[in-house]
Design a protein around this motif. Sequence first.
Motif, PDB file in Angstrom:
ATOM      1  N   THR A 295       3.099  -3.764 -13.463  1.00 25.45           N
ATOM      2  CA  THR A 295       1.928  -4.152 -13.256  1.00 25.45           C
ATOM      3  C   THR A 295       1.710  -3.688 -11.011  1.00 25.45           C
ATOM      4  OG1 THR A 295       2.231  -6.214 -12.889  1.00 25.45           O
ATOM      5  CG2 THR A 295       0.764  -5.689 -14.854  1.00 25.45           C
ATOM      6  N   ALA A 296       1.027  -3.908 -10.007  1.00 25.72           N
ATOM      7  CA  ALA A 296       1.317  -4.318  -8.769  1.00 25.72           C
ATOM      8  C   ALA A 296       1.941  -5.320  -8.466  1.00 25.72           C
ATOM      9  CB  ALA A 296      -0.232  -3.946  -8.781  1.00 25.72           C
ATOM     10  N   GLU A 297       0.945  -5.942  -9.131  1.00 24.45           N
ATOM     11  CA  GLU A 297       1.820  -7.524  -8.902  1.00 24.45           C
ATOM     12  C   GLU A 297       3.118  -7.726  -9.289  1.00 24.45           C
ATOM     13  OE1 GLU A 297       0.841 -11.961  -9.648  1.00 24.45           O
ATOM     14  OE2 GLU A 297       0.226 -11.145 -11.038  1.00 24.45           O
ATOM     15  N   GLN A 298       4.165  -7.103 -10.601  1.00 23.95           N
ATOM     16  CA  GLN A 298       4.901  -6.901 -10.632  1.00 23.95           C
ATOM     17  C   GLN A 298       5.829  -6.243  -9.465  1.00 23.95           C
ATOM     18  OE1 GLN A 298       4.596  -5.860 -14.657  1.00 23.95           O
ATOM     19  NE2 GLN A 298       5.903  -7.497 -15.537  1.00 23.95           N
ATOM     20  N   ILE A 299       5.096  -5.126  -9.427  1.00 25.69           N
ATOM     21  CA  ILE A 299       6.297  -4.437  -8.487  1.00 25.69           C
ATOM     22  C   ILE A 299       6.186  -4.820  -6.865  1.00 25.69           C
ATOM     23  CG2 ILE A 299       6.105  -1.582  -7.190  1.00 25.69           C
ATOM     24  CD1 ILE A 299       5.277  -0.936  -9.660  1.00 25.69           C
ATOM     25  N   MET A 300       5.164  -5.324  -6.377  1.00 25.41           N
ATOM     26  CA  MET A 300       5.098  -6.035  -5.500  1.00 25.41           C
ATOM     27  C   MET A 300       6.616  -7.709  -5.287  1.00 25.41           C
ATOM     28  SD  MET A 300       3.154  -4.634  -3.084  1.00 25.41           S
ATOM     29  CE  MET A 300       3.951  -6.588  -1.650  1.00 25.41           C
ATOM     30  N   ASP A 301       7.190  -8.302  -6.549  1.00 22.60           N
ATOM     31  CA  ASP A 301       8.254  -8.648  -6.348  1.00 22.60           C
ATOM     32  C   ASP A 301       9.176  -7.821  -6.722  1.00 22.60           C
ATOM     33  OD1 ASP A 301      10.262 -10.023  -7.179  1.00 22.60           O
ATOM     34  OD2 ASP A 301       9.925 -10.282  -9.369  1.00 22.60           O
ATOM     35  N   PRO A 302       9.800  -7.883  -5.167  1.00 27.43           N
ATOM     36  CA  PRO A 302      11.350  -7.270  -5.059  1.00 27.43           C
ATOM     37  C   PRO A 302      12.181  -7.192  -5.339  1.00 27.43           C
ATOM     38  CG  PRO A 302      10.761  -9.083  -3.398  1.00 27.43           C
ATOM     39  CD  PRO A 302       9.583  -9.071  -3.661  1.00 27.43           C
ATOM     40  N   VAL A 303      12.554  -8.473  -6.183  1.00 26.06           N
ATOM     41  CA  VAL A 303      13.201  -8.725  -7.364  1.00 26.06           C
ATOM     42  C   VAL A 303      13.137  -7.755  -9.023  1.00 26.06           C
ATOM     43  CG1 VAL A 303      15.110  -9.756  -8.831  1.00 26.06           C
ATOM     44  CG2 VAL A 303      13.955 -10.447  -6.931  1.00 26.06           C
ATOM     45  N   TYR A 304      11.989  -7.579  -9.075  1.00 26.12           N
ATOM     46  CA  TYR A 304      11.584  -7.124 -10.575  1.00 26.12           C
ATOM     47  C   TYR A 304      11.853  -5.451 -10.029  1.00 26.12           C
ATOM     48  CZ  TYR A 304       8.832  -4.627 -13.487  1.00 26.12           C
ATOM     49  OH  TYR A 304       7.901  -3.358 -13.952  1.00 26.12           O
ATOM     50  N   SER A 305      11.059  -4.877  -8.847  1.00 31.10           N
ATOM     51  CA  SER A 305      11.266  -3.545  -8.195  1.00 31.10           C
ATOM     52  C   SER A 305      13.169  -3.022  -8.222  1.00 31.10           C
ATOM     53  CB  SER A 305      10.578  -3.447  -7.397  1.00 31.10           C
ATOM     54  OG  SER A 305      11.546  -3.990  -6.126  1.00 31.10           O
ATOM     55  N   VAL A 306      13.500  -3.992  -8.087  1.00 30.70           N
ATOM     56  CA  VAL A 306      15.212  -3.346  -7.316  1.00 30.70           C
ATOM     57  C   VAL A 306      15.843  -3.101  -8.661  1.00 30.70           C
ATOM     58  CG1 VAL A 306      17.061  -4.101  -6.721  1.00 30.70           C
ATOM     59  CG2 VAL A 306      15.322  -4.523  -5.185  1.00 30.70           C
TER      60      VAL A 306
ATOM     61  N   SER B  23       0.590   3.390 -12.391  1.00 28.56           N
ATOM     62  CA  SER B  23      -0.500   4.239 -13.508  1.00 28.56           C
ATOM     63  C   SER B  23       1.087   5.504 -14.166  1.00 28.56           C
ATOM     64  CB  SER B  23      -1.065   5.263 -12.358  1.00 28.56           C
ATOM     65  OG  SER B  23      -0.873   5.996 -11.711  1.00 28.56           O
ATOM     66  N   GLN B  24       2.462   4.708 -12.909  1.00 30.49           N
ATOM     67  CA  GLN B  24       3.405   6.478 -14.047  1.00 30.49           C
ATOM     68  C   GLN B  24       4.159   4.946 -14.461  1.00 30.49           C
ATOM     69  OE1 GLN B  24       3.575   9.371 -13.229  1.00 30.49           O
ATOM     70  NE2 GLN B  24       1.313   9.750 -12.073  1.00 30.49           N
ATOM     71  N   GLY B  25       3.604   3.858 -15.217  1.00 38.88           N
ATOM     72  CA  GLY B  25       4.329   2.894 -15.914  1.00 38.88           C
ATOM     73  C   GLY B  25       5.497   2.292 -15.133  1.00 38.88           C
TER      74      GLY B  25
ATOM     75  N   HIS C 282       0.941  -1.236  -0.014  1.00 39.54           N
ATOM     76  CA  HIS C 282      -0.341  -0.062   0.380  1.00 39.54           C
ATOM     77  C   HIS C 282       1.299   0.935  -0.201  1.00 39.54           C
ATOM     78  CE1 HIS C 282       0.782  -1.267   4.286  1.00 39.54           C
ATOM     79  NE2 HIS C 282       1.200   0.523   4.134  1.00 39.54           N
ATOM     80  N   GLY C 283       0.167   2.609  -0.394  1.00 38.12           N
ATOM     81  CA  GLY C 283       0.791   3.601  -0.299  1.00 38.12           C
ATOM     82  C   GLY C 283       0.503   4.723  -0.383  1.00 38.12           C
ATOM     83  N   ASP C 284       0.633   6.006  -1.253  1.00 35.68           N
ATOM     84  CA  ASP C 284      -0.648   7.292  -1.417  1.00 35.68           C
ATOM     85  C   ASP C 284      -1.084   6.726  -2.877  1.00 35.68           C
ATOM     86  OD1 ASP C 284      -0.820   9.311  -1.750  1.00 35.68           O
ATOM     87  OD2 ASP C 284       1.003   9.803  -3.016  1.00 35.68           O
ATOM     88  N   ARG C 285      -1.917   7.016  -2.911  1.00 43.28           N
ATOM     89  CA  ARG C 285      -2.911   6.426  -4.616  1.00 43.28           C
ATOM     90  C   ARG C 285      -2.574   5.357  -4.601  1.00 43.28           C
ATOM     91  NH1 ARG C 285      -1.195  12.542  -7.062  1.00 43.28           N
ATOM     92  NH2 ARG C 285       0.881  11.813  -5.719  1.00 43.28           N
ATOM     93  N   ASP C 286      -1.758   5.134  -6.160  1.00 43.89           N
ATOM     94  CA  ASP C 286      -1.778   3.164  -6.235  1.00 43.89           C
ATOM     95  C   ASP C 286      -0.111   2.828  -6.183  1.00 43.89           C
ATOM     96  OD1 ASP C 286      -0.464   4.476  -8.068  1.00 43.89           O
ATOM     97  OD2 ASP C 286      -1.141   3.746  -9.697  1.00 43.89           O
ATOM     98  N   SER C 287       0.547   3.417  -5.106  1.00 44.31           N
ATOM     99  CA  SER C 287       2.375   2.991  -5.029  1.00 44.31           C
ATOM    100  C   SER C 287       1.878   1.909  -3.744  1.00 44.31           C
ATOM    101  CB  SER C 287       2.771   4.157  -4.412  1.00 44.31           C
ATOM    102  OG  SER C 287       2.698   5.977  -4.789  1.00 44.31           O
ATOM    103  N   VAL C 288       3.201   0.266  -4.508  1.00 44.84           N
ATOM    104  CA  VAL C 288       3.431  -0.057  -3.903  1.00 44.84           C
ATOM    105  C   VAL C 288       5.246  -0.470  -4.018  1.00 44.84           C
ATOM    106  CG1 VAL C 288       0.881  -1.024  -4.086  1.00 44.84           C
ATOM    107  CG2 VAL C 288       2.234  -1.227  -5.248  1.00 44.84           C
ATOM    108  N   GLY C 289       5.370  -1.741  -3.196  1.00 43.63           N
ATOM    109  CA  GLY C 289       7.002  -2.286  -2.893  1.00 43.63           C
ATOM    110  C   GLY C 289       7.456  -1.255  -2.603  1.00 43.63           C
ATOM    111  N   LEU C 290       8.702  -1.815  -2.400  1.00 42.22           N
ATOM    112  CA  LEU C 290       9.812  -1.004  -1.862  1.00 42.22           C
ATOM    113  C   LEU C 290      10.179   0.344  -1.730  1.00 42.22           C
ATOM    114  CD1 LEU C 290      12.936  -4.161  -1.720  1.00 42.22           C
ATOM    115  CD2 LEU C 290      10.874  -3.292   0.203  1.00 42.22           C
ATOM    116  N   PHE C 291      10.158   0.980  -3.312  1.00 45.42           N
ATOM    117  CA  PHE C 291      10.462   2.048  -3.469  1.00 45.42           C
ATOM    118  C   PHE C 291       9.100   2.781  -4.019  1.00 45.42           C
ATOM    119  CE2 PHE C 291      14.278  -1.079  -4.525  1.00 45.42           C
ATOM    120  CZ  PHE C 291      15.040   0.277  -4.275  1.00 45.42           C
TER     121      PHE C 291
END
Length: 316
Positions: free
Chosen positions: A129-140, A124-126, A110-119
């Motif tokens: 997907t939320a599922e991808q971003i919640m994968d820490p390997v992907y987000s890093v 919505s900013q490209g 969770h986070g501000d608006r649709d923000s998720v994950g470590l970063f």
Amino acid sequence: MALVAEVAPPPAAPRRPVRRALRYVVAIASVCAVATVGVVVGLNRLTGGGPVTERCTAELDGSDWFLSPDQADNAALVAGTAVARGLPARATTIGLATALQESKLINIDHGDRDSVGLFQQRPSQGWGTAEQIMDPVYSVNAFYDVLVEVEGYEDMAVTDAAQTVQRSAYPQAYAQHEMRSRAWASALTGNSRGVLSCELGPVADADQRAPEAARDTVAGRLGRDLGLAPATDGAAETRQDPASSAVTVDATPLTPDDPERGAWATAQWAVATAKATQAIEVRVADQVWLREEAAWLPAESPLPPGQVRIVADASE
């Protein structure tokens, strides 16, 4: 005959205050007794179940910088990914400072608006997907993909570099995390050696894994975070028996020009992830980290350059 006036004795002091004082004394004594029992129980629990507060520490220039085991685990991924990609330690400092500000280095959903994950990346900013971003390997990796496109980021202030990637509403906030991030980046990239340790309780009997499963857990995280695999051939052959929970890894591919740095980066990564992997011993060069000691100590015999040995707690 002279009359002697009989002097009446002074009235007795009321006894209620004395009784009240006695009650106070008894009450205080009871509290002290309970406190003493509590201390004994607490010490017994400490002795039998490890430290009450688990934490990890990275030391830099005489100062200790703490993270929780969960934060340290994520920090190990942020740093390990940078090392595996051949990025400078400065990239790790920027990555850690950014994640500390955005999510406190916790992979939150969770986070501000649709923000998720470590970063706190936003679909919505490209960023994906939320599922991808919640994968820490992907987000890093997504974070570093953008950072490396920032010209001259290595020489930029942490605030400026992080803001160029994140486009935060509070760009100056990243600066407050720079010193902590520098300490952890220096340790996890192998530039500072023997400076990262974790205070962890013993692994509960119910959580212990079979030796093969324990090795698989360590090997899986080595591959995920560092792109390394357990050594299986040549001089680095582990020659493990089925009951062993030890994994030996050749860390030379991380930093081919400086095998010692790669080994220390891997060893201190192993300490930072010890809560998740249930590591109880990490050996590198002529040093060994022991979970029960929460410290680096001289090893009886040194390992060859570039090698790291990780032992996970396992059921017999």
